[in-house]
Design a protein around this motif. Structure first.
Motif: not given
Length: 127
Positions: A108-127
């Motif tokens: 489950l920690d690995r899912i968190d890591e992957v979702l966190e990288s998506v969140r960072q990408s969305l925050r940076a406006g790189q969708s």
């Protein structure tokens, strides 16, 4: 789109026990999740709802998760794709925009890591 911390997730997994476990976990993290069993069901959901993330198993009955992912990225350019597989699909994924791999079996920690990288990408406006 929702706040950057909550991601709307379309989760495609044909293994019922794994699907139920991961859905429960994602809901505990307060991510709105739509679970489906096949790529065909996922395509119907994509047509009617907006998702930040498409998390899909690669080996599905009928159309594969990779085919589903390619179609989703073509039609919905802002979606982030996470391919989950017991096989190495990183060669395929590296040529696909907004795509990451989640090797099975995963914790489950690995899912968190992957979702966190998506969140960072969305925050940076790189969708």
């Amino acid at each position: 789109m929702m706040s950057a911390d909550r991601l709307t997730i379309l989760y495609v997994e044909d293994n019922e026990m794994l699907r139920a476990t991961i859905v429960e976990y994602l809901e505990e993290l307060e991510h709105p999740v739509t679970p489906v069993r096949t790529a065909e069901e996922a395509l119907q959901s994509l047509e009617t709802d907006h998702f930040d993330v498409l998390l899909t198993d690669v080996s599905l009955p009928g159309r594969s998760g990779i085919d589903l992912g390619k179609h989703a990225l073509e039609r919905y350019p802002d979606i982030h794709l996470i391919l989950s597989s017991g096989h190495d699909v990183s060669g395929t994924a590296k040529d696909m925009r907004n795509t990451q791999c989640l090797a099975k079996p995963f914790d489950l920690d690995r899912i968190d890591e992957v979702l966190e990288s998506v969140r960072q990408s969305l925050r940076a406006g790189q969708s």
